[in-house]
Design a protein around this motif. Structure first.
Motif, PDB file in Angstrom:
ATOM      1  N   TYR A   1       0.801  -1.214   0.000  1.00 32.63           N
ATOM      2  CA  TYR A   1       0.000   0.000   0.000  1.00 32.63           C
ATOM      3  C   TYR A   1       0.844   1.280   0.000  1.00 32.63           C
ATOM      4  CZ  TYR A   1      -3.100   3.704   1.382  1.00 32.63           C
ATOM      5  OH  TYR A   1      -3.748   4.895   1.430  1.00 32.63           O
TER       6      TYR A   1
ATOM      7  N   VAL B   1      -9.910  12.168  -4.664  1.00 32.29           N
ATOM      8  CA  VAL B   1      -8.821  11.180  -4.670  1.00 32.29           C
ATOM      9  C   VAL B   1      -8.173  11.155  -3.290  1.00 32.29           C
ATOM     10  CG1 VAL B   1      -6.538  10.608  -5.596  1.00 32.29           C
ATOM     11  CG2 VAL B   1      -8.338  11.419  -7.145  1.00 32.29           C
TER      12      VAL B   1
ATOM     13  N   PHE C   1      -6.173  20.927  -3.388  1.00 34.20           N
ATOM     14  CA  PHE C   1      -4.880  21.307  -3.918  1.00 34.20           C
ATOM     15  C   PHE C   1      -5.070  22.686  -4.539  1.00 34.20           C
ATOM     16  CE2 PHE C   1      -3.051  17.109  -3.654  1.00 34.20           C
ATOM     17  CZ  PHE C   1      -4.125  16.250  -3.809  1.00 34.20           C
TER      18      PHE C   1
ATOM     19  N   ILE D   1     -13.051   6.377  -5.426  1.00 36.34           N
ATOM     20  CA  ILE D   1     -13.202   7.799  -5.752  1.00 36.34           C
ATOM     21  C   ILE D   1     -14.664   8.117  -6.073  1.00 36.34           C
ATOM     22  CG2 ILE D   1     -12.564   9.624  -7.392  1.00 36.34           C
ATOM     23  CD1 ILE D   1      -9.840   8.102  -7.690  1.00 36.34           C
TER      24      ILE D   1
ATOM     25  N   ILE E   1     -12.062  16.651  -8.189  1.00 39.62           N
ATOM     26  CA  ILE E   1     -11.612  15.265  -8.310  1.00 39.62           C
ATOM     27  C   ILE E   1     -10.380  15.023  -7.442  1.00 39.62           C
ATOM     28  CG2 ILE E   1     -10.538  13.655  -9.924  1.00 39.62           C
ATOM     29  CD1 ILE E   1     -12.586  14.805 -11.999  1.00 39.62           C
ATOM     30  N   ALA E   2      -9.470  15.986  -7.441  1.00 37.42           N
ATOM     31  CA  ALA E   2      -8.263  15.821  -6.623  1.00 37.42           C
ATOM     32  C   ALA E   2      -8.634  15.646  -5.157  1.00 37.42           C
ATOM     33  CB  ALA E   2      -7.344  17.025  -6.810  1.00 37.42           C
TER      34      ALA E   2
ATOM     35  N   ILE F   1      -5.203  14.164 -15.841  1.00 33.89           N
ATOM     36  CA  ILE F   1      -6.020  12.991 -15.501  1.00 33.89           C
ATOM     37  C   ILE F   1      -7.457  13.135 -15.981  1.00 33.89           C
ATOM     38  CG2 ILE F   1      -4.618  12.450 -13.447  1.00 33.89           C
ATOM     39  CD1 ILE F   1      -7.107  13.368 -11.786  1.00 33.89           C
ATOM     40  N   LEU F   2      -7.828  14.333 -16.420  1.00 34.64           N
ATOM     41  CA  LEU F   2      -9.192  14.531 -16.921  1.00 34.64           C
ATOM     42  C   LEU F   2      -9.316  14.323 -18.419  1.00 34.64           C
ATOM     43  CD1 LEU F   2     -10.274  17.774 -15.039  1.00 34.64           C
ATOM     44  CD2 LEU F   2     -10.352  15.405 -14.283  1.00 34.64           C
ATOM     45  N   GLU F   3      -8.186  14.245 -19.101  1.00 40.37           N
ATOM     46  CA  GLU F   3      -8.257  14.187 -20.557  1.00 40.37           C
ATOM     47  C   GLU F   3      -8.399  12.762 -21.052  1.00 40.37           C
ATOM     48  OE1 GLU F   3      -4.901  16.321 -22.106  1.00 40.37           O
ATOM     49  OE2 GLU F   3      -5.538  18.062 -20.935  1.00 40.37           O
ATOM     50  N   ALA F   4      -9.394  12.540 -21.881  1.00 36.70           N
ATOM     51  CA  ALA F   4      -9.669  11.189 -22.377  1.00 36.70           C
ATOM     52  C   ALA F   4      -8.406  10.586 -22.981  1.00 36.70           C
ATOM     53  CB  ALA F   4     -10.788  11.241 -23.412  1.00 36.70           C
TER      54      ALA F   4
ATOM     55  N   GLU G   1      -4.192  18.221 -14.198  1.00 38.02           N
ATOM     56  CA  GLU G   1      -5.426  18.185 -14.970  1.00 38.02           C
ATOM     57  C   GLU G   1      -5.396  17.164 -16.106  1.00 38.02           C
ATOM     58  OE1 GLU G   1      -6.654  21.586 -17.125  1.00 38.02           O
ATOM     59  OE2 GLU G   1      -8.619  21.647 -16.178  1.00 38.02           O
TER      60      GLU G   1
ATOM     61  N   MET H   1      -0.644  12.408  -9.045  1.00 35.85           N
ATOM     62  CA  MET H   1      -1.565  13.548  -8.959  1.00 35.85           C
ATOM     63  C   MET H   1      -0.800  14.862  -9.085  1.00 35.85           C
ATOM     64  SD  MET H   1      -4.709  12.517  -8.599  1.00 35.85           S
ATOM     65  CE  MET H   1      -5.518  14.022  -8.057  1.00 35.85           C
TER      66      MET H   1
ATOM     67  N   MET I   1      -8.227   8.005  -0.718  1.00 37.44           N
ATOM     68  CA  MET I   1      -7.001   7.347  -0.262  1.00 37.44           C
ATOM     69  C   MET I   1      -6.974   7.276   1.254  1.00 37.44           C
ATOM     70  SD  MET I   1      -5.145   6.389  -2.857  1.00 37.44           S
ATOM     71  CE  MET I   1      -3.547   6.085  -2.096  1.00 37.44           C
TER      72      MET I   1
ATOM     73  N   ALA J   1     -12.297  10.387 -19.071  1.00 38.50           N
ATOM     74  CA  ALA J   1     -11.062   9.784 -18.582  1.00 38.50           C
ATOM     75  C   ALA J   1     -11.351   8.765 -17.483  1.00 38.50           C
ATOM     76  CB  ALA J   1     -10.113  10.863 -18.070  1.00 38.50           C
ATOM     77  N   PHE J   2     -12.589   8.737 -16.982  1.00 35.30           N
ATOM     78  CA  PHE J   2     -12.870   7.906 -15.811  1.00 35.30           C
ATOM     79  C   PHE J   2     -13.378   6.503 -16.083  1.00 35.30           C
ATOM     80  CE2 PHE J   2     -11.756  11.553 -13.703  1.00 35.30           C
ATOM     81  CZ  PHE J   2     -11.319  11.121 -12.482  1.00 35.30           C
TER      82      PHE J   2
ATOM     83  N   PRO K   1      -8.857   3.741 -16.902  1.00 40.76           N
ATOM     84  CA  PRO K   1      -8.970   5.150 -16.518  1.00 40.76           C
ATOM     85  C   PRO K   1      -7.616   5.849 -16.596  1.00 40.76           C
ATOM     86  CG  PRO K   1     -10.040   3.744 -14.880  1.00 40.76           C
ATOM     87  CD  PRO K   1      -9.309   2.841 -15.820  1.00 40.76           C
ATOM     88  N   VAL K   2      -7.631   7.126 -16.935  1.00 41.26           N
ATOM     89  CA  VAL K   2      -6.380   7.856 -17.120  1.00 41.26           C
ATOM     90  C   VAL K   2      -5.597   7.969 -15.806  1.00 41.26           C
ATOM     91  CG1 VAL K   2      -5.389  10.063 -17.818  1.00 41.26           C
ATOM     92  CG2 VAL K   2      -7.255   9.055 -19.139  1.00 41.26           C
TER      93      VAL K   2
ATOM     94  N   GLU L   1     -10.605   3.702  -8.529  1.00 36.61           N
ATOM     95  CA  GLU L   1     -11.648   4.491  -9.196  1.00 36.61           C
ATOM     96  C   GLU L   1     -13.012   4.281  -8.517  1.00 36.61           C
ATOM     97  OE1 GLU L   1      -9.205   4.710 -11.305  1.00 36.61           O
ATOM     98  OE2 GLU L   1      -9.745   6.636 -12.198  1.00 36.61           O
TER      99      GLU L   1
ATOM    100  N   GLU M   1      -5.321   5.785 -13.446  1.00 35.86           N
ATOM    101  CA  GLU M   1      -4.570   4.529 -13.308  1.00 35.86           C
ATOM    102  C   GLU M   1      -3.378   4.489 -14.261  1.00 35.86           C
ATOM    103  OE1 GLU M   1      -7.292   3.898 -11.648  1.00 35.86           O
ATOM    104  OE2 GLU M   1      -6.445   2.406 -10.282  1.00 35.86           O
TER     105      GLU M   1
ATOM    106  N   GLN N   1     -17.639  18.884 -17.553  1.00 32.08           N
ATOM    107  CA  GLN N   1     -16.979  17.833 -16.779  1.00 32.08           C
ATOM    108  C   GLN N   1     -16.683  18.326 -15.379  1.00 32.08           C
ATOM    109  OE1 GLN N   1     -13.450  16.306 -18.567  1.00 32.08           O
ATOM    110  NE2 GLN N   1     -14.453  16.035 -20.532  1.00 32.08           N
ATOM    111  N   MET N   2     -16.433  17.378 -14.512  1.00 30.84           N
ATOM    112  CA  MET N   2     -16.075  17.742 -13.157  1.00 30.84           C
ATOM    113  C   MET N   2     -14.707  18.423 -13.164  1.00 30.84           C
ATOM    114  SD  MET N   2     -16.667  15.220 -10.018  1.00 30.84           S
ATOM    115  CE  MET N   2     -18.435  15.056 -10.008  1.00 30.84           C
TER     116      MET N   2
ATOM    117  N   TYR O   1     -10.929  19.702 -11.918  1.00 27.92           N
ATOM    118  CA  TYR O   1      -9.788  19.005 -11.329  1.00 27.92           C
ATOM    119  C   TYR O   1      -9.743  19.105  -9.801  1.00 27.92           C
ATOM    120  CZ  TYR O   1      -5.119  17.744  -9.989  1.00 27.92           C
ATOM    121  OH  TYR O   1      -4.069  17.166  -9.347  1.00 27.92           O
TER     122      TYR O   1
END
Lengths: 358, 358
Positions: free
Chosen positions: A101, B108, B73, B327, B104-105, A119-122, A117, A112, B112, B293-294, A321-322, B324, A324, B98-99, B101
Motif C-alpha cells: 500500500y 482522490v 490542492f 473515488i 476530483i483531486a 487525468i481529466l483528458e480522455a 489536470e 496527482m 485514499m 477519462a474515468f 482510466p487515465v 476508481e 490509473e 466535466q467535473m 480538477y
C-alpha cells in the motif's frame, strides 16, 4: 510480537529522521546481538520495513533508508490496529507478492502532483502515449523486448485483451488453445463466436502430434507456466510453435501472464522476441505484479499488418482510466515497479532455499 | 483579463482565510460597483471560482466559501501558466461540463485516506458493495429509481456494458435498435454475433409501424436524447416500448447515457421505473457527468431472472479499478456529484436564458 516491536521502533527512527534518507542501517547480526533477539526476528522486522517502502535491501551490502520526508503516507498506529499491516497473517503467497500500500499510495500522490489536470483528458484508444513510452523502456531494459509505442494497447485486464484479440483475429472463427487452459479465456473467445480447437498438453507444452494436425490459423499459448498445468515450454517446443505458425500461415498469441517473477524464464526468450515478432501477439498483465485491484494489461502487436489490425478495433475507447495510467507510468518511471519485482524474486529465492533446508 | 485579476485576488483571500469557510461573499452588484467593472466580468470570476471548488452558489442567496484549509490542492501560479485553468478557452461545452480538477483531486485524497489498503483488494464482479450502496442511495434520492445492490453491475464505460449485455441476452442472436443509433453500440453487439434489426426513427422515437413488425426479443432504446438524432420519446412512446415488450415477451435495454443534466426529463419517468422493471435493463455512464477519462458506467438488471442472468457473466472480473470505485463512492457520498450536476444544470439554464435574450 518481538518483530513488531523492532519494526515500530525502527520505523519511528526513520520517519523522525534519526536514520536519514539513503543511510545504511546497522547489520542484521549487530541488531540481533545488541537486542538479544534472534536473527529471524530481525529479518522479519526488516522484511516488513522493506515491504512498506521504508528501507531497501541491496544485494551483499545491507539495508538502506528509502523513505524521504513527505514522500509516503506513514503507517499510523490507528491503521495498524485496523489490520492495515497484518503482513505475516496474509492468506496467500500471491497477496504477499502484490505491491504494498505505501508504494502505491506514494505513486498516487506523485501521479496527482505530476499530471494534474491531465487525468481529466480522455485517453487515446491504445492508452496514453507517455505510459506506452514508459512501458517500452521497461520492456527493453527489464525484459529484452524491443517494441514501439504504436504496437502497444493498454486494456482493463487480460479479459479485455482477449476480447480485443477476438475482434482483431476473429475472422478466422477458429483458435487453437492448450488443453487444459484458462477457462475465462476460452469463454471470452467463444462469446465472440470463435470455435476452439483443444490441443492436449504433453510434458513440455502442446503435444507435437496434435500441433501437426491443427487447422486453426490462430494459436493461443502460454509458453511460460501454463495454467493450470504449470508446464513451461522449453526452447525447442517454443521453436515448434513458431514453425507451426510459419508452415500454416498462422499467428500466435503469446500469453505471458506470470513470467515476471520467474527466476527461470529468461525474458528475452519469449516468442515475441525470438523472431522479430512478425507473427506473434504478446500479452501480459499487472494483476500478479501490482495486484488484481488495478485492472491493467497490455498487448503488443506485430508490425506486420499493424494498421489493418488497429483499424479493426479503432471504434473502442481505452478501457483503463487515465488516473490509473498515470499511476502505472509513475511506478515504471520511478523504478518502483522493478524494485518490487526484484524484492519478490529475492524473497522467493529465500523461501525456496529455506524449504530446501528444512 | 479583468476577470482573471478578480479571480486571483478572491482566490488568495479565500486560501489565506480572509474569507472563511462557509462565509458569504459580497454580492455581484457590490463587487461590480466597488471595482468599477462590469457585472459580466464579476460573474466570470465567480463562475471560475465555483468551477474550481472554492465557492458555491446558492439559489437566491449568493455565493459561499466552500474551501477548507488543507481540503484541496490550491491552484498555483505555476499551474496557471501551464494552462491549468485556461477555463474560458476550453474547446467544447461538454468539457466545461466535466467535473473540475480540484473536485476530483479532493475526492482522490479523501478516498485514499478513507479506504487505505482496501484499494488493493480485488473487486467483486459486480463492483464493490460500498460503491453499489452509494449508487443505490443516489439513484433513489436524485433520480427516483429504486433498485437493490444485487441488481447493479459496474463496468469500464458503456462499451463494457454493451459487451456484458450481449452475453446476458445474446442467446436471442437478434436485437432491435433505433436507426440511426450509436455506431459503437451496434459494432459491439455485432462483434458478439448478434444480428441487428434497424427500426427507423420518427419524430418521437421509433416509428410505430416498424415497432409493430419487429421480431427481435431484445429492444435497445435511448428514450432520452437519442444519438445522433437528439429525439426524446414522450410518455406515450415510452408506453409503446413497454407494450411491445409485454406483447412479444421481449426485454428492453434502456440506454440513459445523457439524461442527468436535462432540465426536461423527469428521471422518475425512465422505463426502468415506469413498470417495476420486470423487463427493463437500465444503463448509464459517468462519461458526461464526471469525464471520459474515468471509464465508469453502470447497469441495472431487472429482478426477474436475476440469478440466471448474473450467472451468464459470472466468469468475468469487474473491469473498473478499485481505486476508481473508491473515488466514485466518495463523490457520491460527499454530495459532490450532485452539487456538480446542479451547477451544470444551473449554468445551462443561464446560458439558455442569455441566448434567448440576445
Amino acid at each position: 510480537k518481538k518483530y513488531m516491536e523492532l519494526y515500530r521502533e525502527m520505523r519511528q527512527d526513520i520517519v523522525e529522521g534519526r536514520y536519514g534518507f539513503s543511510e545504511r542501517l546497522p547489520s542484521k547480526r549487530y541488531l540481533s546481538e545488541e537486542r538479544g533477539i534472534s536473527l529471524i526476528t530481525v529479518e522479519h522486522a526488516l522484511a516488513l520495513l522493506e515491504e512498506e517502502g521504508y528501507i531497501e535491501g541491496k544485494e551483499r551490502s545491507g539495508y538502506f533508508v528509502s523513505y524521504q520526508e513527505g514522500d509516503v503516507f506513514p503507517v499510523t498506529d490507528k491503521e495498524e490496529k485496523a489490520g492495515f499491516i497484518d503482513f505475516f497473517k496474509r492468506k496467500t503467497a500471491v497477496s504477499r507478492e502484490q505491491m504494498s500500500y505505501p508504494t502505491i499510495a506514494k505513486a498516487v500522490r506523485r501521479a496527482m502532483s505530476k499530471y494534474q489536470e491531465e487525468i481529466l483528458e480522455a485517453s487515446e484508444m491504445q492508452g496514453k502515449f507517455f505510459l506506452r513510452r514508459a512501458l517500452k523502456e521497461y520492456l527493453r531494459r527489464g525484459r529484452g523486448i524491443f517494441v514501439e509505442e504504436e504496437q502497444m494497447i493498454l486494456g482493463a485486464g487480460a479479459e479485455n485483451l482477449y476480447a480485443l484479440l477476438a475482434q482483431i483475429l476473429g475472422e478466422e472463427k477458429r483458435f487453437a488453445v492448450e488443453s487444459p487452459s484458462y477457462d475465462k479465456m476460452q469463454r471470452i473467445y467463444e462469446s465472440h463466436g470463435i470455435q476452439l480447437e483443444l490441443l492436449p498438453m504433453g510434458k513440455n507444452g502442446i503435444e507435437s502430434a496434435a500441433l501437426q494436425k491443427a487447422k486453426a490459423k490462430v494459436l493461443h499459448v502460454t509458453p511460460f507456466h501454463s495454467y493450470p498445468t504449470g508446464i513451461t515450454a522449453d526452447a525447442s517446443k517454443r521453436r515448434e510453435y513458431l514453425d507451426f505458425a510459419h508452415r500454416n500461415g498462422a499467428v500466435i498469441i503469446e500469453d505471458d501472464y506470470d513470467s515476471e517473477f520467474s527466476p527461470l524464464g529468461k525474458p528475452e526468450d519469449c516468442l515475441f522476441s525470438m523472431e522479430a515478432g512478425e507473427n506473434v501477439f504478446y500479452m501480459n498483465s499487472f494483476s500478479k505484479t501490482i495486484g488484481p485491484a488495478f485492472r491493467m494489461a497490455y498487448l503488443l502487436l506485430p508490425k506486420k499488418n499493424l494498421k489493418e489490425n488497429l483499424e479493426k478495433i479503432s471504434f473502442y475507447s481505452c478501457s483503463v482510466p487515465v488516473l490509473e495510467q498515470c499511476i502505472l507510468t509513475e511506478l515504471l518511471e520511478s523504478g518502483e515497479f522493478e524494485r518490487h519485482i526484484n524484492r519478490v524474486r529475492r524473497s522467493r529465492r529465500i523461501r525456496k532455499k529455506s524449504r530446501e533446508e528444512e
